[in-house]
Design a protein around this motif. Structure first.
Motif, PDB file in Angstrom:
ATOM      1  N   THR A  80       0.821  -1.215   0.000  1.00  0.00           N
ATOM      2  CA  THR A  80       0.000   0.000   0.000  1.00  0.00           C
ATOM      3  C   THR A  80       0.855   1.265   0.000  1.00  0.00           C
ATOM      4  O   THR A  80       1.938   1.309   0.588  1.00  0.00           O
ATOM      5  CB  THR A  80      -0.920   0.058   1.240  1.00  0.00           C
ATOM      6  OG1 THR A  80      -0.120   0.033   2.431  1.00  0.00           O
ATOM      7  CG2 THR A  80      -1.891  -1.114   1.264  1.00  0.00           C
ATOM      8  N   PHE A  81       0.324   2.290  -0.652  1.00  0.00           N
ATOM      9  CA  PHE A  81       0.836   3.651  -0.519  1.00  0.00           C
ATOM     10  C   PHE A  81       0.038   4.308   0.602  1.00  0.00           C
ATOM     11  O   PHE A  81      -1.032   4.862   0.372  1.00  0.00           O
ATOM     12  CB  PHE A  81       0.649   4.432  -1.829  1.00  0.00           C
ATOM     13  CG  PHE A  81       1.715   4.165  -2.857  1.00  0.00           C
ATOM     14  CD1 PHE A  81       2.888   4.910  -2.861  1.00  0.00           C
ATOM     15  CD2 PHE A  81       1.530   3.205  -3.832  1.00  0.00           C
ATOM     16  CE1 PHE A  81       3.874   4.683  -3.807  1.00  0.00           C
ATOM     17  CE2 PHE A  81       2.507   2.970  -4.789  1.00  0.00           C
ATOM     18  CZ  PHE A  81       3.684   3.704  -4.782  1.00  0.00           C
ATOM     19  N   ALA A  82       0.536   4.241   1.816  1.00  0.00           N
ATOM     20  CA  ALA A  82      -0.300   4.624   2.960  1.00  0.00           C
ATOM     21  C   ALA A  82       0.407   5.469   4.009  1.00  0.00           C
ATOM     22  O   ALA A  82      -0.171   5.725   5.062  1.00  0.00           O
ATOM     23  CB  ALA A  82      -0.875   3.370   3.620  1.00  0.00           C
ATOM     24  N   HIS A  83       1.648   5.916   3.744  1.00  0.00           N
ATOM     25  CA  HIS A  83       2.312   6.747   4.750  1.00  0.00           C
ATOM     26  C   HIS A  83       3.269   7.732   4.076  1.00  0.00           C
ATOM     27  O   HIS A  83       3.851   7.438   3.028  1.00  0.00           O
ATOM     28  CB  HIS A  83       3.083   5.872   5.745  1.00  0.00           C
ATOM     29  CG  HIS A  83       4.399   5.382   5.228  1.00  0.00           C
ATOM     30  ND1 HIS A  83       4.514   4.343   4.323  1.00  0.00           N
ATOM     31  CD2 HIS A  83       5.681   5.801   5.476  1.00  0.00           C
ATOM     32  CE1 HIS A  83       5.790   4.131   4.054  1.00  0.00           C
ATOM     33  NE2 HIS A  83       6.520   5.005   4.719  1.00  0.00           N
ATOM     34  N   PRO A  84       3.432   8.917   4.649  1.00  0.00           N
ATOM     35  CA  PRO A  84       4.390   9.888   4.106  1.00  0.00           C
ATOM     36  C   PRO A  84       5.809   9.515   4.514  1.00  0.00           C
ATOM     37  O   PRO A  84       6.035   8.986   5.603  1.00  0.00           O
ATOM     38  CB  PRO A  84       3.955  11.205   4.754  1.00  0.00           C
ATOM     39  CG  PRO A  84       3.334  10.797   6.049  1.00  0.00           C
ATOM     40  CD  PRO A  84       2.699   9.455   5.807  1.00  0.00           C
ATOM     41  N   ALA A  85       6.746   9.793   3.626  1.00  0.00           N
ATOM     42  CA  ALA A  85       8.156   9.533   3.917  1.00  0.00           C
ATOM     43  C   ALA A  85       8.875  10.854   4.112  1.00  0.00           C
ATOM     44  O   ALA A  85       8.814  11.742   3.257  1.00  0.00           O
ATOM     45  CB  ALA A  85       8.795   8.751   2.776  1.00  0.00           C
ATOM     46  N   SER A  86       9.551  10.991   5.223  1.00  0.00           N
ATOM     47  CA  SER A  86      10.273  12.230   5.509  1.00  0.00           C
ATOM     48  C   SER A  86      11.302  12.546   4.440  1.00  0.00           C
ATOM     49  O   SER A  86      11.523  13.707   4.091  1.00  0.00           O
ATOM     50  CB  SER A  86      10.954  12.135   6.878  1.00  0.00           C
ATOM     51  OG  SER A  86      11.702  13.303   7.150  1.00  0.00           O
ATOM     52  N   ILE A  87      11.925  11.499   3.891  1.00  0.00           N
ATOM     53  CA  ILE A  87      12.974  11.711   2.895  1.00  0.00           C
ATOM     54  C   ILE A  87      12.438  12.423   1.665  1.00  0.00           C
ATOM     55  O   ILE A  87      13.170  13.160   0.991  1.00  0.00           O
ATOM     56  CB  ILE A  87      13.626  10.361   2.499  1.00  0.00           C
ATOM     57  CG1 ILE A  87      14.926  10.590   1.730  1.00  0.00           C
ATOM     58  CG2 ILE A  87      12.655   9.491   1.729  1.00  0.00           C
ATOM     59  CD1 ILE A  87      16.025  11.209   2.532  1.00  0.00           C
ATOM     60  N   PHE A  88      11.144  12.266   1.348  1.00  0.00           N
ATOM     61  CA  PHE A  88      10.564  12.962   0.204  1.00  0.00           C
ATOM     62  C   PHE A  88      10.511  14.467   0.441  1.00  0.00           C
ATOM     63  O   PHE A  88      10.657  15.250  -0.494  1.00  0.00           O
ATOM     64  CB  PHE A  88       9.161  12.437  -0.096  1.00  0.00           C
ATOM     65  CG  PHE A  88       9.109  11.000  -0.556  1.00  0.00           C
ATOM     66  CD1 PHE A  88      10.249  10.337  -0.987  1.00  0.00           C
ATOM     67  CD2 PHE A  88       7.907  10.305  -0.566  1.00  0.00           C
ATOM     68  CE1 PHE A  88      10.206   9.013  -1.414  1.00  0.00           C
ATOM     69  CE2 PHE A  88       7.847   8.994  -1.008  1.00  0.00           C
ATOM     70  CZ  PHE A  88       8.993   8.342  -1.421  1.00  0.00           C
ATOM     71  N   TYR A 194       8.887  15.078  10.768  1.00  0.00           N
ATOM     72  CA  TYR A 194       7.486  15.056  10.339  1.00  0.00           C
ATOM     73  C   TYR A 194       6.722  16.313  10.739  1.00  0.00           C
ATOM     74  O   TYR A 194       6.194  17.022   9.881  1.00  0.00           O
ATOM     75  CB  TYR A 194       6.792  13.792  10.863  1.00  0.00           C
ATOM     76  CG  TYR A 194       7.300  12.567  10.168  1.00  0.00           C
ATOM     77  CD1 TYR A 194       6.788  12.177   8.933  1.00  0.00           C
ATOM     78  CD2 TYR A 194       8.337  11.807  10.714  1.00  0.00           C
ATOM     79  CE1 TYR A 194       7.291  11.068   8.258  1.00  0.00           C
ATOM     80  CE2 TYR A 194       8.837  10.702  10.052  1.00  0.00           C
ATOM     81  CZ  TYR A 194       8.319  10.337   8.825  1.00  0.00           C
ATOM     82  OH  TYR A 194       8.832   9.256   8.154  1.00  0.00           O
ATOM     83  N   LEU A 195       6.663  16.604  12.015  1.00  0.00           N
ATOM     84  CA  LEU A 195       5.854  17.735  12.453  1.00  0.00           C
ATOM     85  C   LEU A 195       6.321  19.047  11.835  1.00  0.00           C
ATOM     86  O   LEU A 195       5.494  19.893  11.459  1.00  0.00           O
ATOM     87  CB  LEU A 195       5.870  17.835  13.979  1.00  0.00           C
ATOM     88  CG  LEU A 195       5.218  16.673  14.750  1.00  0.00           C
ATOM     89  CD1 LEU A 195       5.340  16.895  16.248  1.00  0.00           C
ATOM     90  CD2 LEU A 195       3.756  16.496  14.351  1.00  0.00           C
ATOM     91  N   ASP A 196       7.617  19.224  11.705  1.00  0.00           N
ATOM     92  CA  ASP A 196       8.139  20.467  11.133  1.00  0.00           C
ATOM     93  C   ASP A 196       7.771  20.630   9.658  1.00  0.00           C
ATOM     94  O   ASP A 196       7.820  21.746   9.122  1.00  0.00           O
ATOM     95  CB  ASP A 196       9.666  20.532  11.293  1.00  0.00           C
ATOM     96  CG  ASP A 196      10.091  20.825  12.717  1.00  0.00           C
ATOM     97  OD1 ASP A 196       9.207  21.111  13.550  1.00  0.00           O
ATOM     98  OD2 ASP A 196      11.304  20.771  13.002  1.00  0.00           O
ATOM     99  N   TYR A 197       7.402  19.541   9.002  1.00  0.00           N
ATOM    100  CA  TYR A 197       6.941  19.613   7.608  1.00  0.00           C
ATOM    101  C   TYR A 197       5.415  19.701   7.520  1.00  0.00           C
ATOM    102  O   TYR A 197       4.852  19.675   6.419  1.00  0.00           O
ATOM    103  CB  TYR A 197       7.416  18.385   6.829  1.00  0.00           C
ATOM    104  CG  TYR A 197       8.900  18.363   6.569  1.00  0.00           C
ATOM    105  CD1 TYR A 197       9.494  19.230   5.651  1.00  0.00           C
ATOM    106  CD2 TYR A 197       9.736  17.463   7.250  1.00  0.00           C
ATOM    107  CE1 TYR A 197      10.859  19.208   5.403  1.00  0.00           C
ATOM    108  CE2 TYR A 197      11.099  17.427   7.005  1.00  0.00           C
ATOM    109  CZ  TYR A 197      11.657  18.301   6.085  1.00  0.00           C
ATOM    110  OH  TYR A 197      13.015  18.280   5.844  1.00  0.00           O
ATOM    111  N   GLY A 198       4.758  19.779   8.663  1.00  0.00           N
ATOM    112  CA  GLY A 198       3.303  19.853   8.680  1.00  0.00           C
ATOM    113  C   GLY A 198       2.619  18.504   8.678  1.00  0.00           C
ATOM    114  O   GLY A 198       1.412  18.418   8.439  1.00  0.00           O
TER     115      GLY A 198
END
Length: 283
Positions: A80-88, A194-198
């Motif tokens: 699944t595509f189901a989570h954001p990746a910080s590296i992106f 994560y949080l710093d990227y919103g």
């Protein structure tokens, strides 16, 4: 024809077959085969790739000394595509405004399966030295590289011409939880990555989030070109891997397939990576 934009972008002259599904060809593979009995040992670890590691070329950017690249099928798991990746976000390829920022993971789901790549890599600091018995415990080095995942062993079967399938175990990056991430890395790292990227959650998404276009294109290209040693055909390694990725990979809703998603958003396949990432994100 479906997904004409994919066929136009890929270098093979073979057309994409309308409605073609990997389920219909799993054991019809005609190619060279190697009898492999190797599993995770003190010297080697069997890795299962399900996204960018579907191509040998891409896998070698991460594991340059890999051996015996081949295909398998992961059992009782869903891709699944189901989570954001910080590296992106760090590489400036995520699109927060449209929520196109998702990476891939697998999650336990009985009855589901998908084609994966299988290969062995030297255990050069990937497994913890003090792991008890035959248990696999990822090293700190491995955890750092795949920080948001649970790195664990799962069951898979080799795809071979004989049809006699032996169930084995390999190491894969599986879905985790926000709580596990914070427990391992701390609130400060969660804040920074994560949080710093919103982004308020890694694993708490049930709707809205969409695949990062650059990464999705990368995975489609990797699946298409998984075997560089033979001419592409729908009945060969390339066809099996490619169509599995389209039909056995889901959005966060766990209903929409990647084939259906690219039908709706064909521009994904023309979203090229920045110049400094072309080599890494081109299958």
């Amino acid at each position: 024809m479906r997904i004409n934009v994919i066929a136009a972008l890929l270098t093979s002259s073979v057309a994409v077959v309308d409605g073609f599904s990997s389920h219909n060809i799993l054991f019809g593979l005609s190619r060279r085969t190697t009898s492999i009995t190797m599993s995770t040992t003190d010297d080697y670890i069997t890795i299962l790739g399900f996204g960018s590691l579907l191509s040998e070329k891409s896998s070698r950017t991460t594991f340059p000394t890999l051996k015996h690249f081949r295909l398998g099928r992961v059992l009782d798991h869903r891709r699944t595509f189901a989570h954001p990746a910080s590296i992106f976000f760090q590489r400036n390829i995520a699109k927060l405004e449209t929520l196109e920022m998702s990476s891939l993971s697998v999650e336990y789901k009985e009855g589901f399966s998908m084609v994966c790549s299988v290969f062995e890599v030297p255990n050069e600091g990937l497994a913890a030295a003090d792991a008890p018995g035959n248990n696999f415990v990822p090293s700190q080095k491995f955890l750092e590289r795949e920080e948001e995942f649970e790195i664990t062993k799962v069951r898979y079967e080799e795809i071979e011409t004989s049809g006699n399938q032996e169930i084995k175990e390999g190491v894969i990056c599986r879905r985790s939880t926000d709580e596990a991430y914070i427990a391992r890395w701390g609130q400060e790292r969660f804040q920074k990555n994560y949080l710093d990227y919103g982004i308020k959650t890694i694993w708490g998404w049930n709707e809205g989030i969409r695949p990062c276009p650059v990464y999705l294109r990368h995975c489609v290209l990797a699946a298409w070109s998984c075997d560089s040693h033979e001419k592409w055909s729908k009945d060969g390694v390339g066809g099996i891997c490619y169509n599995s990725f389209l039909d056995e990979t889901y959005l966060v809703d766990r209903v929409t397939t990647i084939r259906e998603y690219i039908d709706q958003y064909p521009e994904v396949m023309t979203t090229k990576p920045p110049d400094n990432l072309k080599e890494r994100y081109s299958g």
